[in-house]
Design a protein around this motif. Sequence first.
Motif, PDB file in Angstrom:
ATOM      1  N   GLU A 173       0.954  -1.322   0.033  1.00 15.36           N
ATOM      2  CA  GLU A 173       0.056  -0.015   0.119  1.00 15.36           C
ATOM      3  C   GLU A 173       0.895   1.206  -0.104  1.00 15.36           C
ATOM      4  O   GLU A 173       2.092   1.412   0.351  1.00 15.36           O
ATOM      5  CB  GLU A 173      -0.689  -0.092   1.186  1.00 15.36           C
ATOM      6  N   LEU A 267      -1.381  14.757   2.539  1.00 13.20           N
ATOM      7  CA  LEU A 267      -2.153  13.498   2.223  1.00 13.20           C
ATOM      8  C   LEU A 267      -3.382  13.443   1.472  1.00 13.20           C
ATOM      9  O   LEU A 267      -3.717  12.758   0.754  1.00 13.20           O
ATOM     10  CB  LEU A 267      -2.164  12.876   3.592  1.00 13.20           C
ATOM     11  N   SER A 271      -4.517  12.033  -2.083  1.00  9.34           N
ATOM     12  CA  SER A 271      -5.865  11.557  -2.238  1.00  9.34           C
ATOM     13  C   SER A 271      -6.650  12.127  -3.437  1.00  9.34           C
ATOM     14  O   SER A 271      -7.193  11.203  -4.290  1.00  9.34           O
ATOM     15  CB  SER A 271      -6.416  11.419  -1.029  1.00  9.34           C
ATOM     16  N   LYS A 272      -6.660  13.174  -3.432  1.00  9.30           N
ATOM     17  CA  LYS A 272      -7.461  13.931  -4.606  1.00  9.30           C
ATOM     18  C   LYS A 272      -6.801  13.824  -6.069  1.00  9.30           C
ATOM     19  O   LYS A 272      -7.338  13.667  -6.980  1.00  9.30           O
ATOM     20  CB  LYS A 272      -7.810  15.435  -4.148  1.00  9.30           C
ATOM     21  N   ASP A 275      -5.521   9.591  -6.372  1.00  8.45           N
ATOM     22  CA  ASP A 275      -6.496   8.482  -5.769  1.00  8.45           C
ATOM     23  C   ASP A 275      -5.793   7.481  -5.238  1.00  8.45           C
ATOM     24  O   ASP A 275      -5.996   6.214  -5.129  1.00  8.45           O
ATOM     25  CB  ASP A 275      -7.301   7.863  -7.074  1.00  8.45           C
ATOM     26  N   THR A 277      -4.828   6.365  -0.979  1.00  9.56           N
ATOM     27  CA  THR A 277      -5.182   6.609   0.345  1.00  9.56           C
ATOM     28  C   THR A 277      -3.727   6.039   1.223  1.00  9.56           C
ATOM     29  O   THR A 277      -3.575   5.123   1.143  1.00  9.56           O
ATOM     30  CB  THR A 277      -6.330   6.010   0.899  1.00  9.56           C
ATOM     31  N   ARG A 279      -2.167   4.919   4.625  1.00  6.89           N
ATOM     32  CA  ARG A 279      -2.810   4.959   5.868  1.00  6.89           C
ATOM     33  C   ARG A 279      -1.571   4.451   6.960  1.00  6.89           C
ATOM     34  O   ARG A 279      -1.664   4.071   8.055  1.00  6.89           O
ATOM     35  CB  ARG A 279      -3.475   3.517   5.824  1.00  6.89           C
TER      36      ARG A 279
END
Length: 309
Positions: A173, A267, A271-272, A275, A277, A279
């Motif tokens: 990730e 962050l 994300s925007k 795309d 995320t 964590r």
Amino acid sequence: MAQTVVGLDIGATSIKMMRLEASLFSFEFVDFSEHPLPLNVELPWEQLVSNVLQVLFSDRGMKADRVVVSLPGRNVSARILTLPFSDRRKIDQTLPFEIEGLIPLPLEDILLDYHVLEKTPEGAKVLVLFTEKSFLESHLDLLKEAGIDPNVILPSSVALANVWKEVPSDEQEPFAVVDFGESETSLCVVHNGGIRYGRAWTPGSSALTQAIQDGLRLSPTLAREKKEKEANLRPSPTPGGDSEQEWISTLLVKALGPVVGGIRQSLLSVSKSLDLTVRKIYLCGKGSRLEGLDRLLADELQVEAQPIT
């Protein structure tokens, strides 16, 4: 024949240096050293840096076939652009005009570089990094005074990402690496072994020293000692809630607001724009040793946070 490669991280309070021996197919670690800049000396930071570098490279005869130098990230800006093509020649030709309307400086006053983050049938997403020519020239002059002609200059966030290319990892990730330095905070997002985002901003951990100095009316030296040896962002509560450690914690949490806000903003941008995320956050830098910082970030940002060991 092996070549000596020297990496220099020029910080607010010290210069860190690493040496490698590079052959055709491999690198071998030689040594690492940290050289503090003199304290309580009435000289500009640039002069202190120049003096220390001259001692290392001139007086002590440090030899290097290649030199890689960090560039303070607070003087480098980053943008993520979506382009309707992915051909590098077209990117080279059009990128300056694409970025022109997004920055408050004339094109002739900046230097830019870019990294293609991903290619799609519709085009490409590109991470653009740029800095003012005058700042880069000053940085090069500083190095030149010590007889250093660098082969590579890297913003701090890019250097962070490059480290992870060489570290075996089973991370699948996207994750962030945050370097909490003395005068600035740097962040990069890594995914699939490559950089996806990078930026740096002020303040760094010196803002925490200043908060303790002002709040407890201490000298800079005593305030720094309090921060490094006694401070805890998650102290054990007392019945009155007014122990010195709790008071220091309150001061530091407030001073950390811009740091936490900068990470949150970064962050959100990732994300925007991409795309992705994030964590998980890895923490490094001298400021990351602050007791309870990992738990504070985990609570504030709703992510897993841990120091790099």
